[in-house]
Structures are given as C-alpha cells and as structure tokens.
Design a protein around this motif. Structure first.
Motif, mmCIF file in Angstrom:
data_model
loop_
_atom_site.group_PDB
_atom_site.id
_atom_site.type_symbol
_atom_site.label_atom_id
_atom_site.label_comp_id
_atom_site.label_asym_id
_atom_site.label_seq_id
_atom_site.Cartn_x
_atom_site.Cartn_y
_atom_site.Cartn_z
ATOM 1 N N GLU A 213 -125.351 4.670 -35.039
ATOM 2 C CA GLU A 213 -124.241 4.560 -35.340
ATOM 3 C C GLU A 213 -123.229 4.010 -34.442
ATOM 4 O O GLU A 213 -123.430 4.306 -32.997
ATOM 5 C CB GLU A 213 -123.527 5.830 -36.019
ATOM 6 C CG GLU A 213 -122.133 5.873 -36.360
ATOM 7 C CD GLU A 213 -121.898 7.221 -37.165
ATOM 8 O OE1 GLU A 213 -120.795 7.801 -36.513
ATOM 9 O OE2 GLU A 213 -122.498 7.729 -37.942
ATOM 10 N N ILE A 214 -122.476 3.019 -34.692
ATOM 11 C CA ILE A 214 -121.483 2.412 -33.726
ATOM 12 C C ILE A 214 -120.063 2.474 -34.451
ATOM 13 O O ILE A 214 -119.842 1.665 -35.473
ATOM 14 C CB ILE A 214 -121.734 0.953 -33.108
ATOM 15 C CG1 ILE A 214 -123.203 0.821 -32.679
ATOM 16 C CG2 ILE A 214 -120.870 0.311 -32.621
ATOM 17 C CD1 ILE A 214 -123.803 -0.567 -32.438
ATOM 18 N N ASP A 215 -119.330 3.319 -33.707
ATOM 19 C CA ASP A 215 -117.839 3.053 -34.435
ATOM 20 C C ASP A 215 -117.817 3.343 -35.946
ATOM 21 O O ASP A 215 -117.311 2.925 -36.534
ATOM 22 C CB ASP A 215 -116.982 2.054 -33.765
ATOM 23 C CG ASP A 215 -115.595 1.877 -33.906
ATOM 24 O OD1 ASP A 215 -115.073 3.243 -34.064
ATOM 25 O OD2 ASP A 215 -115.086 1.089 -34.073
ATOM 26 N N GLY A 216 -118.589 4.292 -36.198
ATOM 27 C CA GLY A 216 -118.606 4.855 -37.576
ATOM 28 C C GLY A 216 -119.308 3.738 -38.474
ATOM 29 O O GLY A 216 -119.392 3.998 -39.854
ATOM 30 N N VAL A 217 -119.966 2.642 -37.904
ATOM 31 C CA VAL A 217 -121.030 2.100 -38.953
ATOM 32 C C VAL A 217 -122.344 2.147 -38.299
ATOM 33 O O VAL A 217 -122.644 2.302 -37.253
ATOM 34 C CB VAL A 217 -120.125 0.464 -38.511
ATOM 35 C CG1 VAL A 217 -121.264 -0.602 -39.127
ATOM 36 C CG2 VAL A 217 -118.942 0.332 -39.371
ATOM 37 N N LEU A 218 -123.110 2.108 -39.305
ATOM 38 C CA LEU A 218 -124.705 2.013 -38.944
ATOM 39 C C LEU A 218 -125.167 0.488 -38.808
ATOM 40 O O LEU A 218 -125.147 -0.137 -39.636
ATOM 41 C CB LEU A 218 -125.482 2.783 -40.182
ATOM 42 C CG LEU A 218 -127.002 2.833 -40.117
ATOM 43 C CD1 LEU A 218 -127.056 3.942 -38.916
ATOM 44 C CD2 LEU A 218 -127.708 3.582 -41.144
ATOM 45 N N TYR A 219 -125.674 0.369 -37.587
ATOM 46 C CA TYR A 219 -126.050 -0.747 -36.953
ATOM 47 C C TYR A 219 -127.626 -0.877 -36.931
ATOM 48 O O TYR A 219 -128.123 0.254 -36.541
ATOM 49 C CB TYR A 219 -125.792 -0.955 -35.576
ATOM 50 C CG TYR A 219 -126.308 -2.176 -34.865
ATOM 51 C CD1 TYR A 219 -125.995 -3.549 -34.979
ATOM 52 C CD2 TYR A 219 -127.584 -1.763 -34.172
ATOM 53 C CE1 TYR A 219 -126.770 -4.498 -34.382
ATOM 54 C CE2 TYR A 219 -128.510 -2.748 -33.368
ATOM 55 C CZ TYR A 219 -127.882 -4.204 -33.716
ATOM 56 O OH TYR A 219 -128.563 -5.066 -33.148
ATOM 57 N N CYS A 220 -128.250 -1.673 -37.958
ATOM 58 C CA CYS A 220 -129.650 -1.729 -38.028
ATOM 59 C C CYS A 220 -130.082 -3.125 -37.461
ATOM 60 O O CYS A 220 -129.537 -4.145 -37.930
ATOM 61 C CB CYS A 220 -129.979 -1.544 -39.410
ATOM 62 S SG CYS A 220 -129.320 0.313 -40.150
ATOM 63 N N ASN A 221 -131.060 -3.110 -36.750
ATOM 64 C CA ASN A 221 -131.724 -4.460 -36.226
ATOM 65 C C ASN A 221 -133.278 -4.318 -36.709
ATOM 66 O O ASN A 221 -133.924 -3.302 -36.015
ATOM 67 C CB ASN A 221 -131.686 -4.736 -34.753
ATOM 68 C CG ASN A 221 -132.019 -6.055 -34.541
ATOM 69 O OD1 ASN A 221 -133.103 -6.521 -34.778
ATOM 70 N ND2 ASN A 221 -131.119 -7.015 -34.089
ATOM 71 N N ASP A 222 -133.767 -5.101 -37.437
ATOM 72 C CA ASP A 222 -135.228 -5.007 -38.134
ATOM 73 C C ASP A 222 -136.333 -5.575 -36.873
ATOM 74 O O ASP A 222 -137.451 -5.432 -37.149
ATOM 75 C CB ASP A 222 -135.434 -5.667 -39.317
ATOM 76 C CG ASP A 222 -135.216 -7.202 -39.226
ATOM 77 O OD1 ASP A 222 -135.221 -7.860 -38.170
ATOM 78 O OD2 ASP A 222 -134.595 -8.024 -40.415
ATOM 79 N N GLY A 223 -135.847 -6.115 -35.819
ATOM 80 C CA GLY A 223 -136.548 -6.338 -34.596
ATOM 81 C C GLY A 223 -137.407 -7.748 -35.055
ATOM 82 O O GLY A 223 -136.471 -8.506 -35.233
ATOM 83 N N ASP A 224 -138.657 -7.828 -34.767
ATOM 84 C CA ASP A 224 -139.397 -9.216 -34.761
ATOM 85 C C ASP A 224 -140.711 -8.906 -34.923
ATOM 86 O O ASP A 224 -141.405 -7.925 -35.061
ATOM 87 C CB ASP A 224 -139.136 -9.993 -33.286
ATOM 88 C CG ASP A 224 -139.863 -9.183 -32.317
ATOM 89 O OD1 ASP A 224 -140.893 -9.867 -32.063
ATOM 90 O OD2 ASP A 224 -139.169 -8.134 -31.610
ATOM 91 N N TRP A 225 -141.520 -10.312 -35.145
ATOM 92 C CA TRP A 225 -142.983 -10.190 -35.350
ATOM 93 C C TRP A 225 -143.649 -11.293 -34.235
ATOM 94 O O TRP A 225 -144.751 -11.870 -34.670
ATOM 95 C CB TRP A 225 -143.320 -10.689 -36.751
ATOM 96 C CG TRP A 225 -143.081 -9.532 -37.743
ATOM 97 C CD1 TRP A 225 -142.059 -9.354 -38.331
ATOM 98 C CD2 TRP A 225 -144.091 -8.396 -38.070
ATOM 99 N NE1 TRP A 225 -141.817 -8.170 -38.989
ATOM 100 C CE2 TRP A 225 -143.359 -7.624 -38.891
ATOM 101 C CE3 TRP A 225 -145.290 -8.230 -37.786
ATOM 102 C CZ2 TRP A 225 -143.676 -6.568 -39.619
ATOM 103 C CZ3 TRP A 225 -145.752 -6.758 -38.519
ATOM 104 C CH2 TRP A 225 -145.183 -6.250 -39.373
ATOM 105 N N VAL A 226 -142.925 -10.855 -33.095
ATOM 106 C CA VAL A 226 -143.527 -11.811 -31.938
ATOM 107 C C VAL A 226 -144.153 -10.642 -31.133
ATOM 108 O O VAL A 226 -145.192 -10.717 -30.547
ATOM 109 C CB VAL A 226 -142.526 -12.650 -31.197
ATOM 110 C CG1 VAL A 226 -143.198 -13.144 -29.876
ATOM 111 C CG2 VAL A 226 -142.218 -13.697 -32.232
#
Length: 272
Positions: A213-226
């Motif tokens: 959570e960043i400033d009340g927002v859910l930040y999601c990063n799915d990463g990579d396939w490397v």
C-alpha cells in the motif's frame, strides 16, 4: 509436474522479453500450461523489439508461447495486450483485435470484490525512457550483458549444488540510485491511480514484483519472466497474490492446490 490446472479469475504477466536469450520460456510455458483464467493481461514488453532490431533471436519455444496465448484466447479467455516500451510498435494498433486479443494502452479492471485497478505497463512514469531514450537503450544493453554474466555464474553454482542467484537484482538492491528510482517509480504510479479515484494500480516495467500500500492505494507489480519468474493473480474472491513460478517448477511433486491456502514461501500478498 502434475497435470492439475489452477483456475484464477485474472492473471497479469509482463516483461516476457520474447526475442531475447534471457526469456525463460520453459518456465513460462509451464506456467501457461498449468494456469487458466477468465482474464489474462499481457502488461507490456512481451516481445523485445529493441533486442530484435540489434540482432535476430527467435527460438521455437518463443513461437510456442505466442501460440499458447492465442489458444487461450480462442478458448474463451479474455486476453488484453498492453504494449510497453520494448514493444512500443504495437501501440499503433490500439483499440484493434488480433487473433481474439485486444490491444489497449491501459485499462481499468474491476475485481470480484468491486475494487477498481488501473492496469498499464508503466514506462510513461520512467523519466529516462521518456526524456532520454538513448540512455534507456544503453542501460538495456548493460542489463543484457549482466544477464549473460549471470547465466554463466549460475551454471557454475548449479555444478556446486547451489541454487539460482540474480546478479542484476543484487545490484539493483545495492546501488542507491537504482533503489531511489524504483521507489520514485512506485510512488508515481500509485499517485496516478489515486488521482483517478481508483483503489489500486497494476504494472510491470521495472522487473520487481511487489505488492504494498502506498498512500492509500494498493501498488502491484507483476515482475518479469527474465529473472523473477512471477505473475500476479486474482483469486475468485478478488484477493490478489504474487506467484513465483520457479518454486513450483523445481518441485515436481508439489501439490498445486496449496496455492489457494496461506503459504509464505510461495506467496507475497495482501488482500486487494
């Protein structure tokens, strides 16, 4: 691996970098084989146009990935392709469909629990890509060299019975400027979602799977396939989880059904 299939409401994957030797197609094909969903989002840098312009690299396994995704679309999965900076050429086809796959610049995804998330690659929040593309290309070349060094280093580790270790991720965590870049990127993307009145944001681009959570927002990063071999998935109740597929791939006898139960070594995540 077991023939069991995991069923999710939604799956997000990005930064496959097909067209490079760094793309981990064996893991990716295994993931696509064992995971189905109603929605599949390809969140940018699927095909690495930058690398292909330098030199042609395209193995049969890269074709297999494309065919597997097209087959999912034909069988009813709603597939959305959001181009990134490495496959920016696809942005000229925004709004069009190719083989049952819709191409969009960004989308708003509504979770099963009603929460709304902005989905985009994220490169427009990268000042280097936007203002000094030549520097981004140089950085990409250095990253490619690092991956090649990492490949030979890990072959040596394997002979010694040691597990995989990522040189580039180690450098990112240790170099202060890289750490600051990642933090600034995450804050900027989260801010965009907040300004639009959304509950969260899902992106790729920086090859760092994350959910916080960043400033009340859910930040999601799915990463990579490397390197990280990660995907973001939505469970039937709208909960989000990060999967690290390498852990499944290595353990051929693992019970895949455990994915739906709390299992810290396999998951990172908080409720959406």
């Amino acid at each position: 691996m077991s023939e069991s299939t995991l069923k999710f409401r939604s799956i997000w994957i990005s930064d496959l970098h097909l067209g490079t030797s760094g793309c981990q197609t064996a893991y990716l094909l295994d993931f696509l084989k064992h995971c189905d969903s109603d929605h599949l989002y390809l969140v940018g840098d699927i095909i690495d146009g930058w690398a292909l312009r330098r030199s042609w690299f395209w193995q049969q396994s890269h074709n297999d990935v494309i065919q597997k995704i097209l087959r999912k679309a034909r069988k009813g999965t709603k597939v959305t392709y959001i181009p990134g900076n490495h496959d920016e050429g696809a942005r000229q086809f925004l709004g069009l469909m190719f083989g049952d796959i819709i191409i969009e610049d960004e989308v708003i995804h509504t979770m099963a629990n009603g929460k709304r998330f902005l989905v985009l690659h994220g490169d427009k929040f990268d000042g280097v890509v936007q203002c000094a593309k030549w520097l981004a290309i140089v950085g990409d070349r250095l990253y490619t060299i690092t991956l090649k060094l990492n490949h030979w280093f890990n072959r040596a580790r394997a002979r010694l019975g040691l597990g995989y270790w990522s040189l580039s991720q180690f450098l990112k965590h240790k170099v202060k400027s890289a750490v600051n870049f990642v933090s600034n990127f995450e804050a900027a993307v989260a801010s965009e979602a907040k300004e639009r009145g959304l509950d969260g944001v899902i992106c790729g681009h920086i090859h760092k799977a994350e959910m916080r959570e960043i400033d009340g927002v859910l930040y999601c990063n799915d990463g990579d396939w490397v390197e990280s071999l990660t995907a973001l998935v939505e469970l039937p109740d709208g909960e989000l989880r990060i999967i690290t597929w390498q852990k499944f791939f290595i353990d051929q006898q693992a019970e895949l059904i455990n994915l739906y139960a709390p299992h810290p070594p396999l998951f990172e995540g908080i409720a959406a």
